[in-house]
Design a protein around this motif. Structure first.
Motif, PDB file in Angstrom:
ATOM      1  N   VAL A  51       0.840  -1.199   0.000  1.00 28.12           N
ATOM      2  CA  VAL A  51       0.000   0.000   0.000  1.00 28.12           C
ATOM      3  C   VAL A  51       0.877   1.251   0.000  1.00 28.12           C
ATOM      4  O   VAL A  51       0.557   2.247  -0.651  1.00 28.12           O
ATOM      5  N   THR A  52       2.002   1.189   0.720  1.00 25.01           N
ATOM      6  CA  THR A  52       2.918   2.330   0.742  1.00 25.01           C
ATOM      7  C   THR A  52       3.497   2.597  -0.640  1.00 25.01           C
ATOM      8  O   THR A  52       3.674   3.758  -1.039  1.00 25.01           O
ATOM      9  N   ILE A  53       3.792   1.525  -1.397  1.00 24.87           N
ATOM     10  CA  ILE A  53       4.274   1.709  -2.764  1.00 24.87           C
ATOM     11  C   ILE A  53       3.244   2.484  -3.576  1.00 24.87           C
ATOM     12  O   ILE A  53       3.576   3.442  -4.291  1.00 24.87           O
ATOM     13  N   ALA A  54       1.969   2.081  -3.476  1.00 24.86           N
ATOM     14  CA  ALA A  54       0.913   2.776  -4.216  1.00 24.86           C
ATOM     15  C   ALA A  54       0.734   4.203  -3.710  1.00 24.86           C
ATOM     16  O   ALA A  54       0.527   5.133  -4.501  1.00 24.86           O
ATOM     17  N   HIS A  55       0.821   4.384  -2.391  1.00 23.98           N
ATOM     18  CA  HIS A  55       0.659   5.715  -1.779  1.00 23.98           C
ATOM     19  C   HIS A  55       1.721   6.680  -2.290  1.00 23.98           C
ATOM     20  O   HIS A  55       1.406   7.762  -2.804  1.00 23.98           O
ATOM     21  N   GLU A  56       2.978   6.287  -2.168  1.00 18.63           N
ATOM     22  CA  GLU A  56       4.061   7.170  -2.596  1.00 18.63           C
ATOM     23  C   GLU A  56       4.106   7.295  -4.116  1.00 18.63           C
ATOM     24  O   GLU A  56       4.450   8.355  -4.653  1.00 18.63           O
ATOM     25  N   GLY A  57       3.752   6.220  -4.817  1.00 15.63           N
ATOM     26  CA  GLY A  57       3.674   6.306  -6.265  1.00 15.63           C
ATOM     27  C   GLY A  57       2.609   7.302  -6.713  1.00 15.63           C
ATOM     28  O   GLY A  57       2.791   8.009  -7.709  1.00 15.63           O
ATOM     29  N   GLY A  58       1.501   7.368  -5.961  1.00 13.52           N
ATOM     30  CA  GLY A  58       0.465   8.348  -6.261  1.00 13.52           C
ATOM     31  C   GLY A  58       0.965   9.765  -6.111  1.00 13.52           C
ATOM     32  O   GLY A  58       0.724  10.626  -6.971  1.00 13.52           O
ATOM     33  N   HIS A  59       1.688  10.031  -5.003  1.00 18.39           N
ATOM     34  CA  HIS A  59       2.298  11.356  -4.829  1.00 18.39           C
ATOM     35  C   HIS A  59       3.200  11.698  -6.013  1.00 18.39           C
ATOM     36  O   HIS A  59       3.135  12.790  -6.583  1.00 18.39           O
ATOM     37  N   LEU A  75      11.072   4.468   0.543  1.00 18.89           N
ATOM     38  CA  LEU A  75      10.178   3.546   1.238  1.00 18.89           C
ATOM     39  C   LEU A  75      10.940   2.963   2.414  1.00 18.89           C
ATOM     40  O   LEU A  75      12.082   2.522   2.256  1.00 18.89           O
ATOM     41  N   HIS A  76      10.335   2.964   3.597  1.00 22.10           N
ATOM     42  CA  HIS A  76      11.023   2.546   4.809  1.00 22.10           C
ATOM     43  C   HIS A  76      10.443   1.247   5.358  1.00 22.10           C
ATOM     44  O   HIS A  76       9.289   0.904   5.083  1.00 22.10           O
ATOM     45  N   SER A  77      11.228   0.556   6.148  1.00 24.32           N
ATOM     46  CA  SER A  77      10.835  -0.747   6.664  1.00 24.32           C
ATOM     47  C   SER A  77       9.689  -0.675   7.665  1.00 24.32           C
ATOM     48  O   SER A  77       9.047  -1.691   7.943  1.00 24.32           O
ATOM     49  N   ASP A  78       9.408   0.505   8.230  1.00 23.12           N
ATOM     50  CA  ASP A  78       8.252   0.653   9.121  1.00 23.12           C
ATOM     51  C   ASP A  78       6.979   0.959   8.343  1.00 23.12           C
ATOM     52  O   ASP A  78       5.968   1.334   8.929  1.00 23.12           O
ATOM     53  N   THR A  79       7.008   0.784   7.032  1.00 23.95           N
ATOM     54  CA  THR A  79       5.920   0.998   6.072  1.00 23.95           C
ATOM     55  C   THR A  79       5.592   2.474   5.868  1.00 23.95           C
ATOM     56  O   THR A  79       4.571   2.799   5.254  1.00 23.95           O
ATOM     57  N   SER A  80       6.438   3.372   6.341  1.00 24.02           N
ATOM     58  CA  SER A  80       6.270   4.782   6.008  1.00 24.02           C
ATOM     59  C   SER A  80       6.996   5.060   4.702  1.00 24.02           C
ATOM     60  O   SER A  80       7.728   4.210   4.178  1.00 24.02           O
ATOM     61  N   ARG A 140      15.165   6.153  -3.928  1.00 25.45           N
ATOM     62  CA  ARG A 140      16.441   6.699  -3.466  1.00 25.45           C
ATOM     63  C   ARG A 140      16.989   5.997  -2.230  1.00 25.45           C
ATOM     64  O   ARG A 140      17.899   6.520  -1.585  1.00 25.45           O
ATOM     65  N   ASN A 141      16.472   4.824  -1.869  1.00 22.02           N
ATOM     66  CA  ASN A 141      17.072   4.085  -0.762  1.00 22.02           C
ATOM     67  C   ASN A 141      17.013   2.587  -1.047  1.00 22.02           C
ATOM     68  O   ASN A 141      16.208   2.121  -1.869  1.00 22.02           O
ATOM     69  N   ALA A 142      17.881   1.826  -0.389  1.00 22.48           N
ATOM     70  CA  ALA A 142      18.046   0.405  -0.694  1.00 22.48           C
ATOM     71  C   ALA A 142      16.790  -0.394  -0.361  1.00 22.48           C
ATOM     72  O   ALA A 142      16.378  -1.259  -1.144  1.00 22.48           O
ATOM     73  N   TYR A 143      16.189  -0.129   0.797  1.00 20.12           N
ATOM     74  CA  TYR A 143      14.986  -0.888   1.172  1.00 20.12           C
ATOM     75  C   TYR A 143      13.865  -0.635   0.165  1.00 20.12           C
ATOM     76  O   TYR A 143      13.161  -1.568  -0.233  1.00 20.12           O
ATOM     77  N   GLY A 144      13.709   0.609  -0.236  1.00 21.69           N
ATOM     78  CA  GLY A 144      12.682   0.931  -1.217  1.00 21.69           C
ATOM     79  C   GLY A 144      12.925   0.233  -2.536  1.00 21.69           C
ATOM     80  O   GLY A 144      11.995  -0.308  -3.153  1.00 21.69           O
ATOM     81  N   ALA A 145      14.178   0.224  -2.986  1.00 19.06           N
ATOM     82  CA  ALA A 145      14.509  -0.444  -4.246  1.00 19.06           C
ATOM     83  C   ALA A 145      14.221  -1.938  -4.158  1.00 19.06           C
ATOM     84  O   ALA A 145      13.657  -2.537  -5.082  1.00 19.06           O
ATOM     85  N   LEU A 146      14.594  -2.557  -3.026  1.00 16.37           N
ATOM     86  CA  LEU A 146      14.357  -3.988  -2.854  1.00 16.37           C
ATOM     87  C   LEU A 146      12.865  -4.293  -2.875  1.00 16.37           C
ATOM     88  O   LEU A 146      12.422  -5.252  -3.525  1.00 16.37           O
ATOM     89  N   THR A 147      12.079  -3.478  -2.196  1.00 16.47           N
ATOM     90  CA  THR A 147      10.637  -3.701  -2.136  1.00 16.47           C
ATOM     91  C   THR A 147      10.003  -3.602  -3.519  1.00 16.47           C
ATOM     92  O   THR A 147       9.191  -4.447  -3.909  1.00 16.47           O
TER      93      THR A 147
END
Length: 239
Positions: A51-59, A75-80, A140-147
């Motif tokens: 859902v965070t991927i869709a949320h930030e992708g929408g922004h 994208l962060h590991s705490d889902t923010s 722009r971060n490793a966790y986000g890229a992996l997700t």
């Protein structure tokens, strides 16, 4: 050359063509699966990443569409997550960009339900893969890229390797998840604000930009997500 053109034409016909609707029990089973990963808190902490991927992708998408310069998504590991764009700190572009986060997952689910309602299962899978690939460029971060890579890989593998029945089940599960999972974040935000937290949430930013109370923006988030769930659900269940 003719062989290549013929292959491309066949591929295009397959992507934009229609596929048979799955049995009703598959539709209901994928709804149950979406609820199973959305309602329990433990599983939601994991599935909320999508859902965070869709949320930030929408922004990010709305920032680009309104002429802002998108500089990066995290994208962060705490889902923010965090989406940064440059442009005027006020005006319609900034307002639409801020409003796009909580409304993106349910609206994407509604759009997906519209495609599935017309039998375009393959087209949905390919569009989702392309959107994830485009988003990956801005991570722009490793966790986000992996997700994003893992999520995109799942869509790509199903699109290329799975049979029609598996593709249909996967597509319906994804759309149900966006519709069902798109409802919960607004309630979570409302609960955080009630406890005095989330002072810099999207609703609060919108309140400062428009001088409209944050509670009304929360109402908008609720209205969009619930209407999308009802409308999309009717399309998926073919009511």
């Amino acid at each position: 050359m003719e062989s290549t053109a013929s292959s491309l034409s066949s591929l295009w016909d397959e992507v934009v063509g229609t596929q048979p609707d799955p049995d009703l029990w598959v539709v209901i089973a994928t709804l149950a699966a979406a609820l199973a990963v959305t309602v329990p808190h433990g599983l939601w902490r994991i599935s909320r990443n999508a859902v965070t991927i869709a949320h930030e992708g929408g922004h990010g998408l709305v920032a680009l569409l309104t002429g802002r310069q998108l500089t990066g998504i995290r994208l962060h590991s705490d889902t923010s997550g965090l989406t940064v764009s440059r442009g005027k700190p006020h005006g319609i572009g900034m307002i639409l960009t801020a409003a796009a986060g909580y409304t993106a997952p349910p609206l994407l689910g509604l759009g997906g339900a519209a495609l599935l309602g017309t039998g375009r299962i393959t087209l949905l899978l390919w569009l989702a893969t392309l959107l994830l690939l485009a988003m990956l460029v801005m991570i722009r971060n490793a966790y986000g890229a992996l997700t994003v890579v893992l999520t995109g890989s799942a869509f790509l593998l199903v699109s290329w390797l799975a049979g029609p029945q598996v593709q249909a089940a996967f597509a319906y599960a994804v759309v149900w998840f966006l519709l069902v999972g798109g409802v919960r974040p607004a309630f979570e935000l409302q609960a955080k604000r009630r406890r005095g937290g989330a002072g810099d949430s999207d609703a609060d930013q919108l309140s400062r930009l428009t001088h409209v109370p944050a509670g009304l923006w929360l109402f908008l988030f609720h209205a969009v997500s619930l209407c999308a769930l009802i409308g999309g659900g009717r399309w998926l269940l073919r009511w």
